[in-house]
Write an enzyme that holds these catalytic residues in place. Structure first.
Site: not given
Ligand code: NDP
Length: 444
Positions: A376, A165-166, A90, A240, A114, A126, A111
């Site tokens: 999830s 998703g991610d 997962k 997100n 976690k 992943k 993962q």
């Molecule tokens: P999103 O794609 O929804 O958002 C990512 C955010 O981070 C966006 O605002 C993006 O900017 C910004 N970003 C991406 N790369 C960079 C960078 N190099 N420098 C600065 N800002 C950056 O992803 P999520 O919110 O889903 O995921 C965020 C993190 O959380 C990741 O590490 C993910 O693996 C982790 N995560 C997510 C989960 C989930 O349920 N969604 C679960 C567990 C972990 P922009 O808007 O410009 O693209």
């Protein structure tokens, strides 16, 4: 040489071109030293560390698709199935140009622990692609997702491997991939999570990672005699995780004053307007300059910089390696007491060590952002029983899981004489369950 050092050396030799993977393995194995030393003979004989650092399999494939101009494009797809000792693989699918095998392996490795921490029966995996969804039309996104799933469908299934998703993979992409899986396999099963509510998705999954981060943070603060009420919080990211972390923090009475994206960041001393942030990022899919344009109290800055803002709590929620040693120094100098990671590995190892050495309560993503994958797994349970639970029911279970995670990691750290080291506590608690299952299942 100790068993941990021997295996670290081996992993470095075998994976020299994968810095993120090496960083994750180094961090985890170093923090497991006390457990490994206490069980060295048994673990050595069973090659536990060699096995847990080598994926069950890593799948790489070509993803050809046709763009709106009729041009064929080719991306690279990945799925790393790391460890299924305690349940089906997962883990999410990341769509971002920076994606490569090393990044997927680092995420898959993390993962394992976690997922184990959630107390639910899910193994570690992943996947993703170097495809960039930014600026693509809906038709191009669908063409990519269908092609990606055409190959991926050979390796996944509701009891085998359940991706989610991610970064770059939201409800739209999951929908297109689910449709293609159903078409190829001719069956409707819960093969992906993060699905739409009309076809097997779970209420509260969208909010889960951000909300879960705050449930854990609140419990941590509470156990140190404090509350979220009136705290100033700095959040990075505007996706997100960041959006729902901000929302829940504000519901708890804290004030979140920053957000950021890949080009710039916002300082909003009045507190981030979540409805506006959602409109800019989720609906318009625009830059944060649009947030600043619509909100007089907000200041927009190019580049990175949220960590220089004075705060009580910092929540990195964007991406890996976004909180560096200098940022950690700035946070400590400004009196920040608590850092909990919403993103995966946003804090570099030296920054983490600096924060811990300076008395900051630091909880790594493995524990702090486990709410997403936990929910999830709750979606998988609902799919299996062909029922849908209410938002309140899922949210209450999520809260229970996150509170439980905090106490488990706190307890594991204490058992090995490392009270307050929640990074070690999370690695140990997650590792113990997986290793017990591996030992029980013999050489496989
Ligand atoms: P999103 O794609 O929804 O958002 C990512 C955010 O981070 C966006 O605002 C993006 O900017 C910004 N970003 C991406 N790369 C960079 C960078 N190099 N420098 C600065 N800002 C950056 O992803 P999520 O919110 O889903 O995921 C965020 C993190 O959380 C990741 O590490 C993910 O693996 C982790 N995560 C997510 C989960 C989930 O349920 N969604 C679960 C567990 C972990 P922009 O808007 O410009 O693209």
């Amino acid at each position: 040489m100790s068993y941990v050092d021997e295996v670290l050396e081996l992993v470095k030799q075998k994976n020299a071109s994968e810095p993120e993977f090496l960083q994750a393995v180094t961090e985890v194995l170093n923090s497991l030293r006390p457990v490994v030393e206490a069980n060295e003979e048994l673990y050595r004989k069973n090659a536990i560390l060699e096995r847990i650092t080598e994926p069950d399999r890593q799948i790489m494939f070509r993803v050809p698709w046709v763009d709106d101009k009729g041009q064929v494009q080719v991306n690279r797809g990945f799925r790393v199935q790391f460890n299924n000792a305690i349940g089906p693989y997962k883990g999410g699918l990341r769509l971002h140009p920076s994606v490569n095998l090393g990044i997927i392996k680092f995420l898959g490795f993390e993962q394992i622990f976690k997922n184990s921490l959630t107390s639910l029966p899910i193994g570690g995996g992943k996947g993703g692609s170097d495809f960039d969804p930014k600026g693509k039309s809906d038709r191009e996104i669908m063409a990519f997702c269908q092609s990606f799933m055409t190959e991926l469908s050979k390796y996944i299934g509701a009891d085998v491997d359940v991706p989610a998703g991610d970064i770059g993979t939201g409800a739209r992409e999951i929908g297109f991939m689910f449709g293609q899986y159903k078409r190829i396999k001719g069956m409707f099963e819960g093969v992906l999570t993060g699905k739409g509510l009309t076809y097997g998705g779970s209420l509260a999954r969208t909010e889960a990672t951000g909300y879960g981060l705050l449930y854990l943070t609140e419990e941590l603060i509470k156990c140190h005699g404090e509350s979220m009420e009136g705290k100033t919080v700095v959040v990075s990211g505007a996706g997100n995780v960041a959006i729902y972390a901000t929302q829940k923090a504000q519901q708890m009475g804290a004030k979140v004053v920053t957000c950021s994206d890949s080009t710039g960041w916002i300082y909003d001393p009045e507190g981030i307007d979540v409805a506006l942030l959602k409109e800019v990022k989720e609906v318009k899919r625009a830059r944060l300059t649009e947030y600043a344009a619509a909100r007089p109290s907000a200041q927009y800055h190019e580049g990175r910089g949220v960590w220089q803002i004075k705060c009580d709590i910092a929540l990195p929620c964007a991406t890996q390696n976004e909180l560096l040693l200098d940022d950690a120094k700035q946070l400590v100098a400004n009196g920040c007491k608590c850092v909990c990671e919403g993103a995966n590995m946003p804090t570099t190892i030296d920054a983490t060590e600096y924060l811990q050495a300076n008395g900051v309560w630091f909880v790594g993503g493995k524990a702090a952002n486990a709410g997403g994958v936990a929910t999830s797994a709750l979606e998988m349970s609902q799919n299996s029983e062909r029922l849908s639970w209410s938002f309140e029911e899922v949210d209450a279970k999520l809260k229970g899981i996150m509170v439980n995670i905090y106490h488990n990691i706190d307890d594991a750290a204490k058992r090995y004489g490392m009270e307050g080291n929640y990074v070690a506590g999370a690695n140990i608690a997650g590792f113990e369950k997986v290793v017990n299952a591996m030992l029980a299942q013999g050489v496989c």
